[in-house]
Design a protein around this motif. Structure first.
Motif, PDB file in Angstrom:
ATOM      1  N   ILE A  39       0.865  -1.187   0.000  1.00  0.00           N
ATOM      2  CA  ILE A  39       0.000   0.000   0.000  1.00  0.00           C
ATOM      3  C   ILE A  39       0.893   1.226   0.000  1.00  0.00           C
ATOM      4  N   ARG A  40       0.739   2.068  -0.976  1.00  0.00           N
ATOM      5  CA  ARG A  40       1.551   3.280  -1.058  1.00  0.00           C
ATOM      6  C   ARG A  40       0.648   4.480  -1.322  1.00  0.00           C
ATOM      7  N   THR A  41       1.012   5.587  -0.738  1.00  0.00           N
ATOM      8  CA  THR A  41       0.264   6.819  -0.944  1.00  0.00           C
ATOM      9  C   THR A  41       1.187   7.889  -1.483  1.00  0.00           C
ATOM     10  N   GLU A  42       0.754   8.591  -2.500  1.00  0.00           N
ATOM     11  CA  GLU A  42       1.557   9.676  -3.041  1.00  0.00           C
ATOM     12  C   GLU A  42       0.781  10.989  -2.985  1.00  0.00           C
ATOM     13  N   PHE A  43       1.519  12.046  -2.761  1.00  0.00           N
ATOM     14  CA  PHE A  43       0.980  13.407  -2.717  1.00  0.00           C
ATOM     15  C   PHE A  43       1.575  14.215  -3.862  1.00  0.00           C
ATOM     16  N   TRP A  44       0.829  15.192  -4.331  1.00  0.00           N
ATOM     17  CA  TRP A  44       1.372  16.186  -5.250  1.00  0.00           C
ATOM     18  C   TRP A  44       0.583  17.481  -5.076  1.00  0.00           C
ATOM     19  N   TYR A  45       1.180  18.557  -5.537  1.00  0.00           N
ATOM     20  CA  TYR A  45       0.560  19.868  -5.376  1.00  0.00           C
ATOM     21  C   TYR A  45      -0.069  20.308  -6.686  1.00  0.00           C
ATOM     22  N   ASN A  46      -1.282  20.858  -6.607  1.00  0.00           N
ATOM     23  CA  ASN A  46      -1.976  21.366  -7.781  1.00  0.00           C
ATOM     24  C   ASN A  46      -1.855  22.889  -7.811  1.00  0.00           C
ATOM     25  N   CYS A  47      -1.256  23.404  -8.876  1.00  0.00           N
ATOM     26  CA  CYS A  47      -1.078  24.852  -8.964  1.00  0.00           C
ATOM     27  C   CYS A  47      -2.418  25.547  -9.204  1.00  0.00           C
ATOM     28  N   GLU A  48      -2.452  26.821  -8.884  1.00  0.00           N
ATOM     29  CA  GLU A  48      -3.665  27.621  -9.000  1.00  0.00           C
ATOM     30  C   GLU A  48      -4.060  27.823 -10.463  1.00  0.00           C
ATOM     31  N   ASP A  49      -5.343  27.981 -10.709  1.00  0.00           N
ATOM     32  CA  ASP A  49      -5.826  28.352 -12.036  1.00  0.00           C
ATOM     33  C   ASP A  49      -5.695  29.860 -12.227  1.00  0.00           C
ATOM     34  N   LEU A  76       7.224  22.736 -11.285  1.00  0.00           N
ATOM     35  CA  LEU A  76       7.400  22.357  -9.885  1.00  0.00           C
ATOM     36  C   LEU A  76       6.529  21.148  -9.539  1.00  0.00           C
ATOM     37  N   CYS A  77       5.271  21.201  -9.973  1.00  0.00           N
ATOM     38  CA  CYS A  77       4.348  20.098  -9.687  1.00  0.00           C
ATOM     39  C   CYS A  77       4.804  18.807 -10.367  1.00  0.00           C
ATOM     40  N   GLU A  78       5.269  18.936 -11.601  1.00  0.00           N
ATOM     41  CA  GLU A  78       5.668  17.758 -12.369  1.00  0.00           C
ATOM     42  C   GLU A  78       6.864  17.051 -11.726  1.00  0.00           C
ATOM     43  N   GLU A  79       7.769  17.810 -11.151  1.00  0.00           N
ATOM     44  CA  GLU A  79       8.984  17.241 -10.573  1.00  0.00           C
ATOM     45  C   GLU A  79       8.844  16.945  -9.083  1.00  0.00           C
ATOM     46  N   SER A  80       7.636  17.066  -8.543  1.00  0.00           N
ATOM     47  CA  SER A  80       7.455  16.932  -7.085  1.00  0.00           C
ATOM     48  C   SER A  80       6.327  15.976  -6.759  1.00  0.00           C
ATOM     49  N   VAL A  81       6.663  14.728  -6.522  1.00  0.00           N
ATOM     50  CA  VAL A  81       5.711  13.737  -6.024  1.00  0.00           C
ATOM     51  C   VAL A  81       6.292  13.189  -4.730  1.00  0.00           C
ATOM     52  N   PHE A  82       5.474  13.150  -3.682  1.00  0.00           N
ATOM     53  CA  PHE A  82       5.972  12.817  -2.356  1.00  0.00           C
ATOM     54  C   PHE A  82       5.402  11.484  -1.873  1.00  0.00           C
ATOM     55  N   TRP A  83       6.297  10.620  -1.393  1.00  0.00           N
ATOM     56  CA  TRP A  83       5.893   9.365  -0.776  1.00  0.00           C
ATOM     57  C   TRP A  83       6.097   9.499   0.712  1.00  0.00           C
ATOM     58  N   GLY A  84       5.042   9.291   1.465  1.00  0.00           N
ATOM     59  CA  GLY A  84       5.139   9.478   2.901  1.00  0.00           C
ATOM     60  C   GLY A  84       5.815   8.319   3.612  1.00  0.00           C
ATOM     61  N   HIS A 126      14.022  19.098  -3.154  1.00  0.00           N
ATOM     62  CA  HIS A 126      14.885  20.032  -3.879  1.00  0.00           C
ATOM     63  C   HIS A 126      14.157  20.809  -4.979  1.00  0.00           C
ATOM     64  N   THR A 127      12.911  21.142  -4.756  1.00  0.00           N
ATOM     65  CA  THR A 127      12.169  21.921  -5.749  1.00  0.00           C
ATOM     66  C   THR A 127      11.520  23.153  -5.117  1.00  0.00           C
ATOM     67  N   TYR A 128      10.587  22.955  -4.207  1.00  0.00           N
ATOM     68  CA  TYR A 128       9.855  24.089  -3.641  1.00  0.00           C
ATOM     69  C   TYR A 128      10.733  24.890  -2.682  1.00  0.00           C
ATOM     70  N   SER A 129      10.652  26.211  -2.800  1.00  0.00           N
ATOM     71  CA  SER A 129      11.418  27.115  -1.951  1.00  0.00           C
ATOM     72  C   SER A 129      10.519  27.686  -0.853  1.00  0.00           C
ATOM     73  N   LEU A 130      11.133  28.431   0.065  1.00  0.00           N
ATOM     74  CA  LEU A 130      10.351  29.110   1.105  1.00  0.00           C
ATOM     75  C   LEU A 130       9.447  30.174   0.503  1.00  0.00           C
ATOM     76  N   GLU A 166      -4.840  22.985   1.081  1.00  0.00           N
ATOM     77  CA  GLU A 166      -5.978  22.337   0.417  1.00  0.00           C
ATOM     78  C   GLU A 166      -5.722  22.027  -1.050  1.00  0.00           C
ATOM     79  N   ASN A 167      -4.632  22.571  -1.605  1.00  0.00           N
ATOM     80  CA  ASN A 167      -4.302  22.286  -3.000  1.00  0.00           C
ATOM     81  C   ASN A 167      -3.445  21.033  -3.169  1.00  0.00           C
TER      82      ASN A 167
END
Length: 232
Positions: free
Chosen positions: A117-127, A140-148, A201-205, A214-215
């Motif tokens: 069982i694996r769960t992945e997260f990703w961020y959806n950019c604003e419209d 950023l979204c394309e290169e950023s998938v997170f496995w918890g 190594h993608t998203y900055s402060l 929520e995105n």
């Protein structure tokens, strides 16, 4: 190169040296690719690696110039708290599925003798973003998938840790780069924040200041493994 065999060998070697996926059986994959497909795969791998390097340099530069203000500290605190609960939604679902699968196995259902069982997260950019900014966020979204942590579970392994243990192991706050600053003393940074803004190594402060918990989206992927042949 004088012939297609030598050219194919060249592409195979280049692809093997470019793809940084140690769990992927490159040789097995390449057996089913022709010369064009190998060249295409290599080109895509190189483009992804180039983009990842570009985003990493951008992250380091923005973080170096980032200045914490009281308002930004509060934004970080709120984001950190909300991502704790966002992550917990997925964690609870994995626990529910693991319990269900273990019960089925205990009742004699051998289909669940080996599961993952694996769960992945990703961020959806604003419209509605300007085109240049939209492209950046899509990259950023394309290169950023997170496995918890603790999301890969198979039968026979120890039970899942509690959610708190997984996120704050040994009571440890992940106030490491880029959160290792006096302004954030007293804020316990949990593991998922560390994963998003350090490991990836993608998203900055600066990006964090624009992001909304929520995105984030998540999905659960289930694999049931069956060995040998069924006999009726």
């Amino acid at each position: 190169m004088s012939n297609s065999i030598e050219r194919k060998r060249m592409w195979k070697n280049a692809l093997k040296n470019t793809l940084e996926q140690p769990k992927l059986d490159i040789e097995e994959t390449l057996k089913y690719l022709d010369e064009y497909e190998i060249e295409k795969a290599l080109r895509e791998a190189l483009e992804s690696k180039k983009l990842k390097t570009k985003l990493e340099k951008r992250q380091r530069k923005l973080n170096k110039n980032f200045v914490w203000t009281p308002g930004k500290v509060e934004k970080l605190r709120d984001f950190n708290d909300k991502m704790w609960f966002r992550y917990k939604e997925a964690y609870d679902e994995v626990c529910r599925l693991k319990k269900e699968f273990d019960e089925r196995l205990a009742n004699g259902d051998k289909n669940y003798a080996s599961y993952d069982i694996r769960t992945e997260f990703w961020y959806n950019c604003e419209d509605g973003l300007p085109e240049k900014e939209k492209q950046l966020w899509e990259d950023l979204c394309e290169e950023s998938v997170f496995w918890g942590p603790e999301f890969a579970e198979m039968s026979g392994r120890p039970p899942l840790k509690s959610f708190e243990e997984a996120m704050m192991e040994f009571g440890h706050s992940w106030n490491e780069y880029p959160f290792n600053t006096p302004e954030l003393d007293g804020i316990c940074i949990h593991y998922f924040m560390h994963d998003i803004f350090n490991h990836n190594h993608t998203y900055s402060l600066e990006d964090l200041m624009k992001m909304k918990p929520e995105n984030f989206s998540w999905q659960v992927n289930i694999c049931l493994e069956h060995w040998g042949q069924s006999v009726r």
